[in-house]
Design a protein around this motif. Structure first.
Motif, short mmCIF file in Angstrom:
data_model
loop_
_atom_site.label_atom_id
_atom_site.label_comp_id
_atom_site.label_asym_id
_atom_site.label_seq_id
_atom_site.Cartn_x
_atom_site.Cartn_y
_atom_site.Cartn_z
N ALA A 283 1.76 2.70 5.55
CA ALA A 283 0.47 2.18 5.07
C ALA A 283 -0.31 3.28 4.33
O ALA A 283 -0.82 3.06 3.22
N ILE A 284 -0.36 4.45 4.93
CA ILE A 284 -1.15 5.55 4.34
C ILE A 284 -0.55 5.97 3.00
O ILE A 284 -1.26 6.15 2.00
N GLU A 285 0.78 6.13 2.95
CA GLU A 285 1.40 6.60 1.71
C GLU A 285 1.36 5.53 0.62
O GLU A 285 1.26 5.85 -0.57
N ALA A 286 1.42 4.24 1.01
CA ALA A 286 1.27 3.18 0.01
C ALA A 286 -0.12 3.25 -0.62
O ALA A 286 -0.29 3.04 -1.82
N SER B 237 -1.13 -4.31 -2.38
CA SER B 237 -0.63 -3.31 -1.43
C SER B 237 -1.79 -2.67 -0.67
O SER B 237 -1.69 -2.42 0.54
N ASP B 238 -2.89 -2.41 -1.37
CA ASP B 238 -4.05 -1.78 -0.71
C ASP B 238 -4.56 -2.66 0.44
O ASP B 238 -4.85 -2.18 1.53
N ARG C 250 -4.42 -1.54 4.34
CA ARG C 250 -5.62 -1.40 5.19
C ARG C 250 -5.49 -2.24 6.45
O ARG C 250 -5.76 -1.78 7.56
N GLU C 251 -5.05 -3.50 6.27
CA GLU C 251 -4.91 -4.37 7.46
C GLU C 251 -3.82 -3.83 8.39
O GLU C 251 -3.97 -3.84 9.61
#
Ligand SMILES: NC(=O)c1ccc[n+]([C@@H]2O[C@H](COP(=O)([O-])OP(=O)(O)OC[C@H]3O[C@@H](n4cnc5c(N)ncnc54)[C@H](O)[C@@H]3O)[C@@H](O)[C@H]2O)c1
Ligand SMILES: [Fe+2]
Length: 381
Positions: free
Chosen positions: A196-199, A210-211, A215-216
């Motif tokens: 999630a963080i790297e996306a 993707s954001d 986040r979810e």
């Protein structure tokens, strides 16, 4: 704005779904090969699924020869087994190692290409065999991604990417994850958070869909990982972890991972440190290294994990990294390379190999040099 977003067309998320696997897949295949590892079989996770395949009259073959971070020789052998059984469909049942191998079997089953021919992006020719994927870890998100990761004959982690790698159907049954040992829950859950963080910070492919998913995903994962470690049979925590891992998978397929993964790959390939654990080890040094280039994005993710910091980007970014590392520490995951058999003398080779992981390193918000990589490995030795 311009972006492309792709995902698996059919997702079933349902507690107990694996007990009706036969009914779910029977319109797609009659002679499936089930691809898994011995740990999954001995944990009894397949029992209900296999009963349902029998009940539906499917002529299946169980192949439990998958090894973690699947070596190329295991993948080639798996393809031969499926061909020998005249399989007409593939069911990947397990963690990322089993699901990734299942994807490649489906692609190569009726193909004249070799495994090496399809290494990289977009090199797969033609259609694949029917493919269903069922995760038993809340980690890789492989059930919804277009990538499989193989350990090549010269010990590099190589990606196989292409539209054909998206499964026909992903079946998510949280019950399958209730028995995950604590260290696997922790490491695979951190892997999912890293996705999630790297996306969210991809330099080229960051996009609004993707954001939103990232986040979810990070919200679900960061608020449930410690509970899932401490109360493994908490069904809500397990379901939230499985959902979070899938959403993170959908996010990073369209906005791929960066230097945490790039720096983690040599740990898996050279020392057989499990993928999630490798990511957990490299997370803090890479986040701190990236902070000058990604502080605004990390500040936003701080709000997502409830770091609730005020001030400028730099303070909120710092609060995000501190808050995240507190969560990681509370899972009890190992944080030192030297505890896992890595010595000071190994670091140059690891840094060299990290530089070869160009496919992911290029996505990182800040360029990483050989010297940067060496320094970051040193920080967690
Ligand atoms: N395709 C992708 O999108 C993607 C993304 C990230 C990582 N990966 C790859 O996936 C692999 C790692 O997958 P992983 O972290 O899911 O682990 P894994 O598939 O390697 O499994 C790890 C261990 O956990 C055990 N296990 C799995 N589920 C269990 C359960 N429910 N109960 C008890 N034991 C269980 C397995 O038997 C195995 O021993 C690596 O090769 C990595 O590179 C792929
Ligand atoms: Fe990963």
């Amino acid at each position: 704005m311009s972006f492309v977003f792709r995902t698996v067309p059919h997702v079933i998320f349902e507690t107990g779904a694996s007990a009706r696997l036969g009914a779910i897949v029977k319109s797609r295949m009659t002679r499936p090969v089930i691809v898994t590892d011995k740990g999954i079989v001995s944990a009894g996770l397949l029992d209900a699924a296999l009963d349902s395949l029998k009940a539906e009259g499917l002529d299946f073959h169980l192949f439990d020869g998958i090894e973690a971070d699947p070596p190329a020789r295991v993948v080639r052998n798996s393809v031969e087994v499926a061909r020998g059984r005249m399989a007409d469909g593939v069911i990947g049942f397990g963690g990322g190692s089993s699901m990734d191998t299942a994807k490649i079997i489906a692609v190569l089953l009726n193909s004249s290409q070799s495994l090496e021919d399809i290494y990289g992006t977009g090199n797969i020719k033609g259609a694949r065999a029917p493919l269903a994927l069922i995760p038993t870890t809340s980690g890789t998100g492989s059930e919804v991604t277009d990538i499989a990761v193989v350990t090549s004959d010269d010990d590099q982690k190589i990606g196989v990417l292409g539209d054909q790698m998206f499964a026909d159907i992903a079946i998510l049954d949280p019950e399958l994850t209730y028995g995950l040992p604590r260290h696997v829950t922790a490491a695979t859950g951190v892997d999912a958070m890293v996705h999630a963080i790297e996306a969210y910070t991809n330099r080229y492919k960051k996009n609004p869909v993707s954001d939103a998913l990232a986040r979810e995903a990070l919200k679900l994962l960061s608020s449930n990982i410690v509970e899932a470690c401490e109360n493994p049979s908490n069904g809500d925590a397990r379901a939230n972890m499985l959902l979070g891992a899938m959403l993170a998978g959908q996010a990073f397929t369209n906005s791929p991972v960066g230097a945490v993964h790039g720096m983690a790959y040599p740990l898996g390939a050279l020392f057989h440190i499990p993928h999630g654990l490798s990511n957990s080890l490299m997370l803090e040094p890479v986040l701190r290294f990236n902070a000058p280039a990604a502080s605004h994005h990390y500040a936003e993710l701080g709000d997502v994990i409830g770091a609730n910091a005020t001030g400028g980007y730099a303070e909120r970014c710092e609060a995000f990294i501190d808050g995240l590392m507190e969560i990681v520490a509370a899972t009890g995951v190992e944080r030192r390379l030297s505890k896992l058999g890595v010595s000071h003398n190994d670091l140059p080779r690891m840094a060299e190999d990290a530089m070869k992981a160009e496919r992911v390193m290029r996505n990182n918000p800040r360029d990483v040099s050989y010297d940067d990589a060496l320094k970051m490995y040193g920080e967690v030795l």
